[in-house]
Scaffold this motif. Sequence first.
Motif, short mmCIF file in Angstrom:
data_model
loop_
_atom_site.label_atom_id
_atom_site.label_comp_id
_atom_site.label_asym_id
_atom_site.label_seq_id
_atom_site.Cartn_x
_atom_site.Cartn_y
_atom_site.Cartn_z
N UNK A 89 -4.46 -6.74 -6.16
CA UNK A 89 -4.81 -7.36 -4.85
C UNK A 89 -5.67 -6.46 -4.08
N UNK A 90 -5.63 -6.68 -2.64
CA UNK A 90 -6.32 -5.85 -1.67
C UNK A 90 -5.65 -4.46 -1.70
N UNK A 91 -6.57 -3.27 -1.76
CA UNK A 91 -5.61 -2.06 -2.00
C UNK A 91 -6.94 -1.03 -1.61
N UNK A 92 -6.28 0.11 -1.15
CA UNK A 92 -7.27 1.06 -0.46
C UNK A 92 -7.43 2.10 -1.81
N UNK A 93 -8.68 2.61 -1.78
CA UNK A 93 -9.03 3.62 -2.88
C UNK A 93 -10.13 4.70 -2.47
N UNK A 136 0.92 -1.25 0.02
CA UNK A 136 -0.04 0.10 -0.11
C UNK A 136 0.73 1.19 -0.10
N UNK A 137 0.47 2.20 -0.62
CA UNK A 137 0.93 3.62 -0.62
C UNK A 137 0.67 4.17 0.55
N UNK A 138 1.40 4.23 1.67
CA UNK A 138 0.92 4.82 2.89
C UNK A 138 0.37 6.50 2.88
N UNK A 139 1.17 7.19 2.01
CA UNK A 139 0.71 8.71 2.00
C UNK A 139 -0.54 8.80 1.34
N UNK A 140 -1.09 7.79 0.16
CA UNK A 140 -2.22 7.94 -0.42
C UNK A 140 -3.36 7.54 0.58
N UNK A 141 -2.88 6.58 1.44
CA UNK A 141 -3.74 6.03 2.27
C UNK A 141 -4.36 7.13 3.32
N UNK A 142 -3.08 7.57 4.14
CA UNK A 142 -3.27 8.47 4.91
C UNK A 142 -4.09 9.89 4.50
N UNK A 169 -12.61 9.01 4.76
CA UNK A 169 -12.92 7.64 4.72
C UNK A 169 -12.14 7.29 3.36
N UNK A 170 -11.70 5.79 3.52
CA UNK A 170 -11.09 5.32 2.38
C UNK A 170 -11.62 3.80 2.38
N UNK A 171 -11.86 3.37 1.10
CA UNK A 171 -12.47 2.07 0.76
C UNK A 171 -11.28 0.96 0.44
N UNK A 172 -11.70 -0.24 0.89
CA UNK A 172 -10.56 -1.28 0.95
C UNK A 172 -11.38 -2.18 0.14
#
Length: 275
Positions: A50-54, A26-32, A40-43
């Motif tokens: 694979x499993x990613x945040x969006x 995961x890209x930590x900066x994007x997620x945070x 909110x962020x979707x998983x």
Amino acid sequence: ALQRFFSKYLLQTALSVFKWELPETWNRDYFLYVLYLWGYVAVINTDKFGVIPQQCSLFGYNVFYLPNQITIANRYISKATYDLGVDAEIIRFQDDYSGIAPLISYYANLMALAAEDLASNLVNTKFAYVFAAGNKSGAEALKKMFDTITSGQPAAVLDKELYNDDGSPSWELFCQNLKQNFLGLDLLDTLQSITDNFCADVGIPNVSIRKKERTTVDEINMNNVQTFAKATRWLETMQDCCRRVNAMFGTNIGVDFRFKQEGGAEDASGESDTV
């Protein structure tokens, strides 16, 4: 420009409160940044990544009038609509799906105003003398004298035209009380107070070092309780969301306070020793 500067500074401060355990892919900066600012962020699970945040948008509602579907606009992901609890989960920053951006903007605006006033006050302190000359040549002579003094030279020679025949000066001097008009220290104190209030709002305890009277242990503990009340609620919300994500996708996502939490309700009634 000052508001944007302080917004960036305050966001970095807020990001330091919680420590996240995230998958290495995961890209930590994007997620945070999506979570803290968007709210909110979707998983989701994709065939390609694979499993990613969006980042996503919410729509639909269930029996409790909470959103039960999301839509994702990403050209690298073919599927756009997901059902929450079925093939997607979201991690929320707060219960109402809002982020921390409004809080940051509020304090950044206050800090920008205080910094602007400080800069203006520092400029005004340079305004020390006003000369009144009787003619243009006298004005030029006064300018030359003042330039000589401010340049650091040990002596300045005055033009005799600056004096009347009786030896009295042909010019008037207006002096400003710089010390009385200097508010720099008060403005710096205000700027620091705004920063302290923001830190307390996001879960960073602090005891004002500008307080003149002695600070008691009870006061410190009370400050800790007030400080951690909101941040603890945020943490509980995000931890609950992490458990849902881990249960659905088999991940090991987690979040906790970065620094050890000290103080609490059980300490607020302790002995009133002084420190």
